[in-house]
Write an enzyme that holds these catalytic residues in place. Structure first.
Site, PDB file in Angstrom:
ATOM      1  N   HIS A  50       0.851  -1.187   0.000  1.00 47.23           N
ATOM      2  CA  HIS A  50       0.000   0.000   0.000  1.00 47.23           C
ATOM      3  C   HIS A  50       0.893   1.247   0.000  1.00 47.23           C
ATOM      4  CE1 HIS A  50       0.489  -0.806   4.458  1.00 47.23           C
ATOM      5  NE2 HIS A  50       0.852   0.469   4.391  1.00 47.23           N
TER       6      HIS A  50
HETATM    7  P1  TYD Z   1      -1.756  -3.113   7.505  1.00 44.64           P
HETATM    8  O1  TYD Z   1      -1.345  -1.679   7.507  1.00 44.64           O
HETATM    9  O2  TYD Z   1      -2.559  -3.604   6.357  1.00 44.64           O
HETATM   10  O3  TYD Z   1      -0.471  -4.056   7.697  1.00 44.64           O
HETATM   11  P2  TYD Z   1       0.831  -4.292   6.789  1.00 44.64           P
HETATM   12  O4  TYD Z   1       1.100  -3.058   6.025  1.00 44.64           O
HETATM   13  O5  TYD Z   1       1.898  -4.591   7.783  1.00 44.64           O
HETATM   14  O6  TYD Z   1       0.632  -5.450   5.905  1.00 44.64           O
HETATM   15  O7  TYD Z   1      -2.505  -3.374   8.868  1.00 44.64           O
HETATM   16  C1  TYD Z   1      -2.985  -4.650   9.260  1.00 44.64           C
HETATM   17  C2  TYD Z   1      -4.264  -4.463  10.056  1.00 44.64           C
HETATM   18  O8  TYD Z   1      -4.021  -3.719  11.242  1.00 44.64           O
HETATM   19  C3  TYD Z   1      -5.333  -3.705   9.267  1.00 44.64           C
HETATM   20  O9  TYD Z   1      -6.590  -4.313   9.562  1.00 44.64           O
HETATM   21  C4  TYD Z   1      -5.287  -2.320   9.848  1.00 44.64           C
HETATM   22  C5  TYD Z   1      -4.827  -2.548  11.282  1.00 44.64           C
HETATM   23  N1  TYD Z   1      -4.028  -1.450  11.826  1.00 44.64           N
HETATM   24  C6  TYD Z   1      -4.540  -0.663  12.856  1.00 44.64           C
HETATM   25  O10 TYD Z   1      -5.670  -0.863  13.334  1.00 44.64           O
HETATM   26  N2  TYD Z   1      -3.766   0.335  13.372  1.00 44.64           N
HETATM   27  C7  TYD Z   1      -2.524   0.599  12.881  1.00 44.64           C
HETATM   28  O11 TYD Z   1      -1.835   1.537  13.384  1.00 44.64           O
HETATM   29  C8  TYD Z   1      -2.006  -0.204  11.794  1.00 44.64           C
HETATM   30  C9  TYD Z   1      -0.627   0.050  11.220  1.00 44.64           C
HETATM   31  C10 TYD Z   1      -2.794  -1.213  11.309  1.00 44.64           C
END
Ligand code: TYD
Length: 134
Positions: A50
Site C-alpha cells: 500500500h
Molecule cells: P496493515 O497496515 O494492512 O499491515 P501491513 O502493512 O503490515 O501489511 O494493517 C494490518 C491491520 O491492522 C489492518 O486491519 C489495519 C490494522 N491497523 C490498525 O488498526 N492500526 C494501525 O496503526 C495499523 C498500522 C494497522
C-alpha cells in the site's frame, strides 16, 4: 533522486550492550504520534502493499531483517533492513512492500499520525492513477 532515504542511528551504550534513541524532530524527521511493530512474520508472507496519501513513517528492524521495496510509480528500489542502526523513511505516496522476513524479525515503525484507513491506497492501479494525476 533515490527513493531510499536512510537514517543512521547512533549506537550508544558500552560493554553492557547497545542503546539506541529515537527522538521526534531530532533523528526522526517528524513528531512521533504512533508506534507499531510487526512480529511473528513469515519468510514467505510479504506485507505492506500500500501507499499512504499523507502519512510519513520511519521503519527499522530492531531484530532480524527484511527486504523493503519502495516504488514511487516511476521506479522501484529495494533495501535490506538488517541493522538496528539503519532506518528508512517511508514518505507519503510511496508504495511499499516488505518481503523475506527472518524468523526473528521485529519491524518497528514510527508514524506522524494516528491510524486512518482513509489515508491508505491499497490498490496498485489506484496508486499509479493517483501518481499520474498528481
Ligand atoms: P496493515 O497496515 O494492512 O499491515 P501491513 O502493512 O503490515 O501489511 O494493517 C494490518 C491491520 O491492522 C489492518 O486491519 C489495519 C490494522 N491497523 C490498525 O488498526 N492500526 C494501525 O496503526 C495499523 C498500522 C494497522
Amino acid at each position: 533522486m533515490s527513493l531510499i532515504k536512510l537514517i543512521e542511528f547512533k549506537l550508544l551504550g558500552d560493554d553492557r550492550g547497545h542503546l539506541t534513541v529515537l527522538e521526534g524532530h531530532k533523528n526522526i524527521p517528524f513528531n512521533i504520534k504512533r508506534v507499531y511493530y510487526l512480529t511473528e512474520t513469515q519468510a514467505g508472507v510479504p506485507r505492506g502493499f500500500h501507499a499512504h496519501k499523507e502519512l510519513e513513517q520511519v521503519a527499522v528492524c530492531v531484530s532480524g531483517k527484511c527486504r523493503m521495496i519502495l516504488d514511487n510509480g516511476r521506479h522501484k528500489e529495494e533495501i535490506w533492513l538488517d541493522s538496528v542502526s539503519k532506518a528508512i523513511r517511508i514518505e507519503k505516496m510511496v508504495w511499499h512492500e516488505m518481503h523475506d522476513f527472518s524468523s526473528d524479525c521485529v519491524l518497528l515503525v514510527l508514524a506522524n499520525e494516528y491510524y486512518d484507513e482513509a489515508d491508505y491506497i491499497r490498490s496498485y492501479s489506484d496508486f499509479i492513477e493517483q501518481v499520474r494525476n498528481a
